[in-house]
Motif scaffolding. Structure first.
Motif, PDB file in Angstrom:
ATOM      1  N   SER A 153      44.957  25.508 -18.237  1.00 12.74           N
ATOM      2  CA  SER A 153      43.728  25.608 -17.459  1.00 12.74           C
ATOM      3  C   SER A 153      43.990  26.428 -16.204  1.00 12.74           C
ATOM      4  N   PRO A 154      42.954  27.049 -15.644  1.00 13.39           N
ATOM      5  CA  PRO A 154      43.154  27.830 -14.428  1.00 13.39           C
ATOM      6  C   PRO A 154      43.771  26.988 -13.312  1.00 13.39           C
ATOM      7  N   ASN A 155      44.589  27.615 -12.512  1.00 13.36           N
ATOM      8  CA  ASN A 155      45.296  26.935 -11.427  1.00 13.36           C
ATOM      9  C   ASN A 155      45.047  27.726 -10.151  1.00 13.36           C
ATOM     10  N   ASP A 156      44.400  27.109  -9.168  1.00 12.37           N
ATOM     11  CA  ASP A 156      44.197  27.817  -7.908  1.00 12.37           C
ATOM     12  C   ASP A 156      45.238  27.426  -6.865  1.00 12.37           C
ATOM     13  N   GLY A 157      46.353  26.877  -7.339  1.00 13.33           N
ATOM     14  CA  GLY A 157      47.454  26.538  -6.448  1.00 13.33           C
ATOM     15  C   GLY A 157      47.662  25.045  -6.275  1.00 13.33           C
ATOM     16  N   PHE A 158      46.750  24.221  -6.778  1.00 18.25           N
ATOM     17  CA  PHE A 158      46.848  22.775  -6.593  1.00 18.25           C
ATOM     18  C   PHE A 158      47.167  22.017  -7.882  1.00 18.25           C
ATOM     19  N   SER A 159      47.289  22.680  -9.003  1.00 18.82           N
ATOM     20  CA  SER A 159      47.449  22.001 -10.285  1.00 18.82           C
ATOM     21  C   SER A 159      48.740  21.181 -10.347  1.00 18.82           C
ATOM     22  N   VAL A 160      48.644  20.015 -10.977  1.00 15.56           N
ATOM     23  CA  VAL A 160      49.818  19.167 -11.213  1.00 15.56           C
ATOM     24  C   VAL A 160      50.085  19.051 -12.715  1.00 15.56           C
ATOM     25  N   ALA A 161      49.581  20.018 -13.491  1.00 18.09           N
ATOM     26  CA  ALA A 161      49.680  19.973 -14.952  1.00 18.09           C
ATOM     27  C   ALA A 161      51.120  19.861 -15.442  1.00 18.09           C
ATOM     28  N   ASN A 162      52.023  20.518 -14.811  1.00 17.11           N
ATOM     29  CA  ASN A 162      53.416  20.513 -15.262  1.00 17.11           C
ATOM     30  C   ASN A 162      54.316  19.693 -14.341  1.00 17.11           C
ATOM     31  N   ASN A 163      53.768  18.658 -13.738  1.00 16.71           N
ATOM     32  CA  ASN A 163      54.544  17.875 -12.776  1.00 16.71           C
ATOM     33  C   ASN A 163      54.457  16.384 -13.108  1.00 16.71           C
ATOM     34  N   PRO A 164      55.320  15.903 -14.009  1.00 16.70           N
ATOM     35  CA  PRO A 164      55.257  14.496 -14.412  1.00 16.70           C
ATOM     36  C   PRO A 164      55.512  13.523 -13.257  1.00 16.70           C
ATOM     37  N   ALA A 165      56.294  13.915 -12.267  1.00 17.93           N
ATOM     38  CA  ALA A 165      56.555  13.021 -11.127  1.00 17.93           C
ATOM     39  C   ALA A 165      55.263  12.761 -10.354  1.00 17.93           C
ATOM     40  N   ILE A 166      54.481  13.798 -10.096  1.00 22.44           N
ATOM     41  CA  ILE A 166      53.210  13.634  -9.381  1.00 22.44           C
ATOM     42  C   ILE A 166      52.209  12.879 -10.247  1.00 22.44           C
ATOM     43  N   GLN A 167      52.179  13.163 -11.534  1.00 20.26           N
ATOM     44  CA  GLN A 167      51.273  12.438 -12.425  1.00 20.26           C
ATOM     45  C   GLN A 167      51.572  10.940 -12.398  1.00 20.26           C
ATOM     46  N   GLN A 168      52.838  10.582 -12.366  1.00 20.47           N
ATOM     47  CA  GLN A 168      53.228   9.165 -12.303  1.00 20.47           C
ATOM     48  C   GLN A 168      52.803   8.555 -10.963  1.00 20.47           C
ATOM     49  N   ILE A 169      52.990   9.276  -9.873  1.00 17.50           N
ATOM     50  CA  ILE A 169      52.568   8.797  -8.548  1.00 17.50           C
ATOM     51  C   ILE A 169      51.068   8.554  -8.531  1.00 17.50           C
ATOM     52  N   LEU A 170      50.294   9.460  -9.116  1.00 19.40           N
ATOM     53  CA  LEU A 170      48.838   9.313  -9.161  1.00 19.40           C
ATOM     54  C   LEU A 170      48.437   8.098 -10.000  1.00 19.40           C
ATOM     55  N   GLN A 171      49.102   7.898 -11.124  1.00 20.88           N
ATOM     56  CA  GLN A 171      48.802   6.742 -11.965  1.00 20.88           C
ATOM     57  C   GLN A 171      49.139   5.431 -11.248  1.00 20.88           C
ATOM     58  N   GLN A 172      50.270   5.398 -10.581  1.00 19.24           N
ATOM     59  CA  GLN A 172      50.656   4.199  -9.831  1.00 19.24           C
ATOM     60  C   GLN A 172      49.677   3.931  -8.688  1.00 19.24           C
ATOM     61  N   GLY A 173      49.243   4.986  -8.010  1.00 17.71           N
ATOM     62  CA  GLY A 173      48.277   4.827  -6.923  1.00 17.71           C
ATOM     63  C   GLY A 173      46.952   4.286  -7.431  1.00 17.71           C
ATOM     64  N   ALA A 174      46.503   4.790  -8.583  1.00 17.95           N
ATOM     65  CA  ALA A 174      45.245   4.311  -9.171  1.00 17.95           C
ATOM     66  C   ALA A 174      45.366   2.841  -9.568  1.00 17.95           C
ATOM     67  N   GLN A 175      46.501   2.470 -10.137  1.00 15.37           N
ATOM     68  CA  GLN A 175      46.717   1.070 -10.519  1.00 15.37           C
ATOM     69  C   GLN A 175      46.731   0.174  -9.300  1.00 15.37           C
ATOM     70  N   ALA A 176      47.364   0.594  -8.214  1.00 12.37           N
ATOM     71  CA  ALA A 176      47.418  -0.205  -6.995  1.00 12.37           C
ATOM     72  C   ALA A 176      46.021  -0.392  -6.409  1.00 12.37           C
ATOM     73  N   MET A 177      45.225   0.681  -6.401  1.00 10.12           N
ATOM     74  CA  MET A 177      43.856   0.568  -5.881  1.00 10.12           C
ATOM     75  C   MET A 177      43.006  -0.359  -6.757  1.00 10.12           C
ATOM     76  N   ALA A 178      43.193  -0.280  -8.075  1.00 10.91           N
ATOM     77  CA  ALA A 178      42.431  -1.134  -8.995  1.00 10.91           C
ATOM     78  C   ALA A 178      42.787  -2.611  -8.777  1.00 10.91           C
ATOM     79  N   GLN A 179      44.052  -2.894  -8.521  1.00  8.94           N
ATOM     80  CA  GLN A 179      44.480  -4.278  -8.292  1.00  8.94           C
ATOM     81  C   GLN A 179      43.901  -4.838  -6.998  1.00  8.94           C
ATOM     82  N   ASP A 180      43.748  -3.966  -6.002  1.00 11.01           N
ATOM     83  CA  ASP A 180      43.275  -4.419  -4.693  1.00 11.01           C
ATOM     84  C   ASP A 180      41.757  -4.435  -4.564  1.00 11.01           C
ATOM     85  N   SER A 181      41.051  -3.949  -5.589  1.00  5.87           N
ATOM     86  CA  SER A 181      39.597  -3.894  -5.456  1.00  5.87           C
ATOM     87  C   SER A 181      38.926  -5.152  -5.979  1.00  5.87           C
TER      88      SER A 181
END
Length: 181
Positions: A153-181
């Motif tokens: 997909s097009p990348n304007d400089g912010f894409s995390v498509a090839n960054n599994p470490a950031i993808q994991q951080i985002l998933q963990q952050g979403a899970q933490a927010m879901a637990q606290d809501s």
């Protein structure tokens, strides 16, 4: 007004992480003061590895992709000599990106954001069979079908498509927010 929203994309700020955390905290405090929820509707860091794809909001081209392109566009637009001199060290490295994303999500969660959206997840391995669609990166070595092309997909400089470490951080952050809501 039902809710507020704000963005955090501190690309060239030398104190990019700390200034972003302050902005998140101040945005939540402002929303609390008026009794409304607030959403961080986009956040991202341009990294040194994505710098060649980076298209700043006030431009329509990637100024760091090539010095020739920048000089040519600046000369034609009448802005020759006005381009801010920048180097890749002005942008986050992988460690700063990981630290920043983790910090943004933790601050947002602890401050009480109603929601968070990361800007530009991105995708790789998209199969394209039509010649009428053109995306940025072509890889014809891994085609899914005869005549097909695998693209990103097009990348304007912010894409995390090839960054599994950031993808994991985002998933963990979403899970933490879901637990606290």
């Amino acid at each position: 007004m039902s809710f507020g929203s704000f963005r955090v994309c501190p690309d060239q700020n030398p104190n990019k992480i700390q200034s972003s955390l302050t902005w998140i905290q101040q945005s939540v405090q402002s929303a609390v003061a008026v009794g409304k929820p607030v959403v961080l509707n986009a956040f991202g860091l341009v990294t040194q590895s994505n710098l060649n794809d980076f298209v700043p909001l006030n431009l329509t081209y990637a100024p760091y992709a090539s010095d020739t392109a920048v000089t040519d566009v600046a000369a034609r637009s009448g802005f020759a000599g006005s381009k801010r001199q920048s180097s890749s060290s002005d942008y986050a490295d992988d460690s700063e990106e990981e630290s920043g994303y983790s910090s943004f999500l933790q601050m947002g969660n602890s401050a009480g954001l109603a929601g968070v959206m990361q800007y530009q997840w991105g995708s790789t391995g998209i199969t394209q069979t039509s010649s009428t669609i053109q995306l940025d990166e072509l890889d014809t070595t891994n085609s899914a079908a005869p005549g097909a092309t695998t693209v990103a997909s097009p990348n304007d400089g912010f894409s995390v498509a090839n960054n599994p470490a950031i993808q994991q951080i985002l998933q963990q952050g979403a899970q933490a927010m879901a637990q606290d809501s």
